[in-house]
Design a protein around this motif. Structure first.
Motif, PDB file in Angstrom:
ATOM      1  N   LYS A 106       7.602   1.832  18.435  1.00 53.63           N
ATOM      2  CA  LYS A 106       6.495   1.736  19.374  1.00 53.63           C
ATOM      3  C   LYS A 106       5.700   3.034  19.424  1.00 53.63           C
ATOM      4  CE  LYS A 106       8.719  -1.690  22.308  1.00 53.63           C
ATOM      5  NZ  LYS A 106       9.290  -1.957  23.611  1.00 53.63           N
ATOM      6  N   THR A 107       6.352   4.182  19.214  1.00 54.32           N
ATOM      7  CA  THR A 107       5.678   5.468  19.320  1.00 54.32           C
ATOM      8  C   THR A 107       5.221   5.977  17.952  1.00 54.32           C
ATOM      9  OG1 THR A 107       7.797   6.624  19.196  1.00 54.32           O
ATOM     10  CG2 THR A 107       6.944   6.120  21.389  1.00 54.32           C
ATOM     11  N   GLN A 108       5.834   5.557  16.894  1.00 54.76           N
ATOM     12  CA  GLN A 108       5.501   6.006  15.553  1.00 54.76           C
ATOM     13  C   GLN A 108       4.304   5.231  15.002  1.00 54.76           C
ATOM     14  OE1 GLN A 108       8.305   4.683  12.639  1.00 54.76           O
ATOM     15  NE2 GLN A 108       7.992   6.459  11.360  1.00 54.76           N
ATOM     16  N   ARG A 109       3.364   5.909  14.344  1.00 51.21           N
ATOM     17  CA  ARG A 109       2.237   5.220  13.721  1.00 51.21           C
ATOM     18  C   ARG A 109       2.736   4.494  12.476  1.00 51.21           C
ATOM     19  NH1 ARG A 109      -3.139   8.396  13.262  1.00 51.21           N
ATOM     20  NH2 ARG A 109      -3.601   6.333  12.495  1.00 51.21           N
ATOM     21  N   PRO A 110       2.431   3.210  12.353  1.00 51.88           N
ATOM     22  CA  PRO A 110       2.937   2.460  11.206  1.00 51.88           C
ATOM     23  C   PRO A 110       2.142   2.746   9.937  1.00 51.88           C
ATOM     24  CG  PRO A 110       1.584   1.036  12.560  1.00 51.88           C
ATOM     25  CD  PRO A 110       1.701   2.355  13.287  1.00 51.88           C
ATOM     26  N   HIS A 111       2.801   2.543   8.799  1.00 50.16           N
ATOM     27  CA  HIS A 111       2.127   2.522   7.509  1.00 50.16           C
ATOM     28  C   HIS A 111       1.387   1.186   7.417  1.00 50.16           C
ATOM     29  CE1 HIS A 111       5.052   5.654   6.801  1.00 50.16           C
ATOM     30  NE2 HIS A 111       4.636   5.834   5.569  1.00 50.16           N
TER      31      HIS A 111
ATOM     32  N   GLY B 266      -8.213  -0.428 -10.615  1.00 55.24           N
ATOM     33  CA  GLY B 266      -9.260   0.578 -10.537  1.00 55.24           C
ATOM     34  C   GLY B 266     -10.322   0.289  -9.498  1.00 55.24           C
ATOM     35  N   ASP B 267     -11.581   0.555  -9.872  1.00 54.48           N
ATOM     36  CA  ASP B 267     -12.705   0.378  -8.950  1.00 54.48           C
ATOM     37  C   ASP B 267     -12.955  -1.081  -8.590  1.00 54.48           C
ATOM     38  OD1 ASP B 267     -13.132   3.088  -8.944  1.00 54.48           O
ATOM     39  OD2 ASP B 267     -14.710   3.029 -10.469  1.00 54.48           O
ATOM     40  N   LYS B 268     -12.430  -1.998  -9.383  1.00 55.11           N
ATOM     41  CA  LYS B 268     -12.646  -3.429  -9.129  1.00 55.11           C
ATOM     42  C   LYS B 268     -11.498  -4.062  -8.343  1.00 55.11           C
ATOM     43  CE  LYS B 268     -15.717  -4.068 -12.957  1.00 55.11           C
ATOM     44  NZ  LYS B 268     -16.266  -4.982 -13.908  1.00 55.11           N
ATOM     45  N   ALA B 269     -10.547  -3.245  -7.896  1.00 51.21           N
ATOM     46  CA  ALA B 269      -9.411  -3.758  -7.122  1.00 51.21           C
ATOM     47  C   ALA B 269      -9.881  -4.217  -5.750  1.00 51.21           C
ATOM     48  CB  ALA B 269      -8.336  -2.691  -6.982  1.00 51.21           C
ATOM     49  N   PHE B 270      -9.278  -5.280  -5.251  1.00 50.13           N
ATOM     50  CA  PHE B 270      -9.600  -5.827  -3.935  1.00 50.13           C
ATOM     51  C   PHE B 270      -8.373  -5.659  -3.050  1.00 50.13           C
ATOM     52  CE2 PHE B 270     -10.167  -9.225  -0.804  1.00 50.13           C
ATOM     53  CZ  PHE B 270     -11.449  -8.930  -0.377  1.00 50.13           C
ATOM     54  N   TRP B 271      -8.499  -4.884  -1.966  1.00 54.83           N
ATOM     55  CA  TRP B 271      -7.396  -4.584  -1.055  1.00 54.83           C
ATOM     56  C   TRP B 271      -7.538  -5.410   0.214  1.00 54.83           C
ATOM     57  CZ3 TRP B 271      -4.185   0.187  -1.225  1.00 54.83           C
ATOM     58  CH2 TRP B 271      -4.283   0.841  -2.442  1.00 54.83           C
ATOM     59  N   THR B 272      -6.458  -6.095   0.607  1.00 52.08           N
ATOM     60  CA  THR B 272      -6.442  -6.863   1.844  1.00 52.08           C
ATOM     61  C   THR B 272      -5.255  -6.412   2.680  1.00 52.08           C
ATOM     62  OG1 THR B 272      -7.373  -8.781   0.684  1.00 52.08           O
ATOM     63  CG2 THR B 272      -6.364  -9.178   2.843  1.00 52.08           C
ATOM     64  N   LYS B 273      -5.515  -5.951   3.902  1.00 53.90           N
ATOM     65  CA  LYS B 273      -4.423  -5.526   4.786  1.00 53.90           C
ATOM     66  C   LYS B 273      -3.716  -6.776   5.312  1.00 53.90           C
ATOM     67  CE  LYS B 273      -3.157  -2.694   8.691  1.00 53.90           C
ATOM     68  NZ  LYS B 273      -3.576  -1.770   9.727  1.00 53.90           N
ATOM     69  N   ILE B 274      -2.390  -6.809   5.133  1.00 53.84           N
ATOM     70  CA  ILE B 274      -1.625  -7.986   5.558  1.00 53.84           C
ATOM     71  C   ILE B 274      -0.462  -7.653   6.481  1.00 53.84           C
ATOM     72  CG2 ILE B 274      -2.270  -9.336   3.524  1.00 53.84           C
ATOM     73  CD1 ILE B 274       0.637  -8.795   2.493  1.00 53.84           C
ATOM     74  N   GLY B 275      -0.309  -6.381   6.871  1.00 50.93           N
ATOM     75  CA  GLY B 275       0.803  -6.072   7.756  1.00 50.93           C
ATOM     76  C   GLY B 275       0.983  -4.589   7.992  1.00 50.93           C
ATOM     77  N   ALA B 276       2.169  -4.256   8.511  1.00 47.75           N
ATOM     78  CA  ALA B 276       2.506  -2.878   8.854  1.00 47.75           C
ATOM     79  C   ALA B 276       3.968  -2.614   8.509  1.00 47.75           C
ATOM     80  CB  ALA B 276       2.257  -2.629  10.336  1.00 47.75           C
ATOM     81  N   ALA B 277       4.279  -1.333   8.316  1.00 49.26           N
ATOM     82  CA  ALA B 277       5.650  -0.936   7.993  1.00 49.26           C
ATOM     83  C   ALA B 277       6.000   0.324   8.785  1.00 49.26           C
ATOM     84  CB  ALA B 277       5.785  -0.668   6.499  1.00 49.26           C
TER      85      ALA B 277
END
Length: 66
Positions: free
Chosen positions: A6-11, A20-31
């Motif tokens: 709860k206090t630690q910032r998640p990854h 490379g430059d054409k990569a598509f990143w989608t955030k799907i969660g936390a660690a």
């Protein structure tokens, strides 16, 4: 969740498709790192069918606002 989660910032957890430059990143969660630094608890909002999972450190406060 444990107290430190709860206090630690998640990854951030992303699924990355492409390279490379054409990569598509989608955030799907936390660690959250374990207290002993030897593993993570991971919470995903979806499961990817393609691509690769990438876990990134949290951004510094100055970078997070950008």
């Amino acid at each position: 969740m444990k107290r430190n989660e709860k206090t630690q910032r998640p990854h951030s957890v992303f699924v990355v498709e492409g390279e490379g430059d054409k990569a598509f990143w989608t955030k799907i969660g936390a660690a959250w790192a374990h207290e002993d630094g030897k593993g993570f608890n991971i919470q995903l909002s979806c499961l990817p069918l393609n691509g690769r999972l990438v876990i990134r450190e949290p951004k510094a406060d100055a970078e997070a606002g950008r």
